[in-house]
Design an enzyme around this catalytic site. Structure first.
Site, PDB file in Angstrom:
ATOM      1  N   ARG A  45       4.143  -1.364   0.565  1.00 38.18           N
ATOM      2  CA  ARG A  45       4.595  -2.436  -0.322  1.00 38.18           C
ATOM      3  C   ARG A  45       3.714  -3.648  -0.052  1.00 38.18           C
ATOM      4  O   ARG A  45       2.854  -3.613   0.817  1.00 38.18           O
ATOM      5  CB  ARG A  45       6.089  -2.734  -0.180  1.00 38.18           C
ATOM      6  CG  ARG A  45       6.748  -2.524   1.140  1.00 38.18           C
ATOM      7  CD  ARG A  45       6.246  -3.405   2.267  1.00 38.18           C
ATOM      8  NE  ARG A  45       6.295  -4.818   1.897  1.00 38.18           N
ATOM      9  CZ  ARG A  45       5.664  -5.785   2.500  1.00 38.18           C
ATOM     10  NH1 ARG A  45       4.866  -5.530   3.538  1.00 38.18           N
ATOM     11  NH2 ARG A  45       5.751  -7.035   2.118  1.00 38.18           N
ATOM     12  N   GLY A  46       3.949  -4.733  -0.815  1.00 38.53           N
ATOM     13  CA  GLY A  46       3.081  -5.911  -0.703  1.00 38.53           C
ATOM     14  C   GLY A  46       2.044  -5.840  -1.820  1.00 38.53           C
ATOM     15  O   GLY A  46       1.378  -4.802  -1.970  1.00 38.53           O
ATOM     16  N   ALA A  47       1.912  -6.923  -2.585  1.00 38.25           N
ATOM     17  CA  ALA A  47       1.101  -6.883  -3.812  1.00 38.25           C
ATOM     18  C   ALA A  47      -0.335  -6.377  -3.609  1.00 38.25           C
ATOM     19  O   ALA A  47      -0.760  -5.425  -4.278  1.00 38.25           O
ATOM     20  CB  ALA A  47       1.110  -8.256  -4.476  1.00 38.25           C
ATOM     21  N   ASP A 234       3.114 -12.372  -5.714  1.00 39.88           N
ATOM     22  CA  ASP A 234       2.926 -11.103  -6.421  1.00 39.88           C
ATOM     23  C   ASP A 234       2.216 -11.299  -7.746  1.00 39.88           C
ATOM     24  O   ASP A 234       1.546 -10.387  -8.239  1.00 39.88           O
ATOM     25  CB  ASP A 234       4.273 -10.411  -6.647  1.00 39.88           C
ATOM     26  CG  ASP A 234       4.736  -9.796  -5.337  1.00 39.88           C
ATOM     27  OD1 ASP A 234       5.274 -10.542  -4.500  1.00 39.88           O
ATOM     28  OD2 ASP A 234       4.502  -8.592  -5.144  1.00 39.88           O
TER      29      ASP A 234
HETATM   30  O1  MRU Z   1       8.865  -5.764  -2.463  1.00 39.04           O
HETATM   31  P1  MRU Z   1       7.644  -6.069  -1.650  1.00 39.04           P
HETATM   32  O2  MRU Z   1       7.844  -5.875  -0.187  1.00 39.04           O
HETATM   33  O3  MRU Z   1       6.433  -5.348  -2.199  1.00 39.04           O
HETATM   34  O4  MRU Z   1       7.405  -7.619  -1.883  1.00 39.04           O
HETATM   35  C1  MRU Z   1       6.345  -8.249  -1.207  1.00 39.04           C
HETATM   36  C2  MRU Z   1       6.257  -9.704  -1.418  1.00 39.04           C
HETATM   37  O5  MRU Z   1       7.016 -10.294  -2.157  1.00 39.04           O
HETATM   38  C3  MRU Z   1       5.098 -10.408  -0.770  1.00 39.04           C
HETATM   39  O6  MRU Z   1       5.454 -11.707  -0.421  1.00 39.04           O
HETATM   40  C4  MRU Z   1       3.924 -10.464  -1.749  1.00 39.04           C
HETATM   41  O7  MRU Z   1       3.655  -9.173  -2.244  1.00 39.04           O
HETATM   42  C5  MRU Z   1       2.702 -11.029  -1.149  1.00 39.04           C
HETATM   43  S1  MRU Z   1       1.969  -9.945   0.028  1.00 39.04           S
HETATM   44  C6  MRU Z   1       0.506 -10.613   0.514  1.00 39.04           C
END
Ligand code: MRU
Length: 342
Positions: A45-47, A234
């Site tokens: 996960r994470g953008a 994101d």
């Molecule tokens: O649902 P997730 O864990 O994918 O959400 C991640 C986030 O909201 C992060 O803050 C965002 O992707 C930035 S990661 C560099």
């Protein structure tokens, strides 16, 4: 933490983030379907990481087409990318990475070169993300002072990216520069990215970190216990409205009310040049079951309805600055974001 994703002998290996910090389990993705599953079920996960993993997913999908019928046509490529794009709707890095992969496909003249060129591009997207994070972190560290206590939400660290991190990258760079900082991490219900991932990353780096429940932002800001906030993103619209993990908007309101700087650290790939403002950002709504169960344990009445929006949009007026690999973005955001995206 740079070993959470690697490509080896035609497979993608990803560290299962659902098991952290208790177990380090790697999942081997051999097929496009494996990659789609890993994105949807939050193994990764994470953008920025979603974009990188999707790029490797294209390589696997193209390889499958080549193996089954000796060709990967433009229509195959369209189908592969459409399936990957449908996995999670909010992070724009996903569409951005898929567009890069489609461009490479179009540039390739000989069928025989296609897989190598797509593989090279996926690796380039991965490597560039780490470089961009290091660069934006150096810029961002300038905004952090010795003695700061900084609140962060969710996980915008190495684990959420190709490596090093965005919001956590900035904190890392400040720490590496010898600044004495303290970080307060929110738990980030229901997946607990803050409790499980952010705390784990910062702890390993020897950065002073403290964990709080998600409902603490108001008190921490009002009492002056934190003096800065930094988060990742994101998707950022042209006017600066920013989608990030649900709860970010509430934290931004609290920071604004107490006149505490609120920073968003993100690579240029997180800016969406196609949308004027945050009202165009699709917010992922996940299964309410994910609120009712934590780590497989039920928390509430079994049949109660539950709702879980995974992200919210923070209006640009509550954001002090954006921190990118091209530098710090000041107001007027629309003017500078347009320049950044052109
Ligand atoms: O649902 P997730 O864990 O994918 O959400 C991640 C986030 O909201 C992060 O803050 C965002 O992707 C930035 S990661 C560099």
């Amino acid at each position: 933490m740079t070993d959470h994703i690697y490509w080896k002998e035609g497979s993608l290996y990803v560290l299962d983030q659902r098991a952290l910090p208790f177990k380090k389990v790697y999942i081997q993705c051999r097929t496009l379907a494996d990659v789609i599953k890993a994105i949807k079920n939050m193994t990764i996960r994470g953008a920025p990481l979603i974009g990188i993993v999707a790029a490797y997913g294209v390589v696997l999908g193209a390889g499958e087409a080549l193996q089954s019928k000796g060709r990967c046509t433009e229509a195959d490529m369209g189908r592969i990318c459409a399936r990957l794009k449908a996995t999670r709707p909010t992070a724009v890095n996903l569409a951005w990475a898929l567009d890069r992969m489609k461009d490479v496909y179009k540039r390739c003249i000989h069928d025989a070169d296609r897989l190598d060129m797509l593989t090279d591009e996926a690796i380039a997207i991965h490597v560039e993300d780490i470089q961009n994070n290091r660069m934006l972190s150096l810029y961002g560290a300038e905004l952090i002072a010795d003695g700061d206590t900084i609140l962060t939400h969710c996980n915008a660290g190495a684990l959420a990216t190709g490596g090093y991190g965005t919001a956590l990258g900035v904190l890392r760079a400040a720490h590496e520069a010898g600044k004495r900082i303290k970080v307060i991490a929110t738990e980030t219900r229901p997946y607990l990215q803050g409790a499980r991932l952010t705390v784990w990353e910062l702890w390993q780096d020897g950065i002073d970190v403290e964990l709080v429940p998600d409902n603490h932002a108001g008190l921490l800001c009002r009492k002056g216990i934190v003096n800065k906030v930094i988060v990742g993103a994101d998707r950022i619209a042209l006017n600066g409205d920013t989608a990030n993990k649900i709860g970010t908007y509430m934290i931004a309101l609290c920071a604004h009310q107490s006149q505490i700087p609120f920073f968003v650290a993100a690579p240029v790939s997180s800016f969406d040049r196609h949308i004027e403002n945050g009202s165009y950002i699709e917010i992922e709504e996940r299964d309410g079951k994910e609120v009712k169960y934590v780590q497989g344990k039920i928390l509430t009445v079994k049949d109660v309805k539950a709702r879980y929006y995974s992200f919210d949009v923070t209006p640009a007026r509550y954001i002090s600055n954006f921190i990118t690999e091209k530098g710090i973005i000041e107001r007027p955001f629309r003017k500078y974001i347009r320049m950044l995206c052109s």
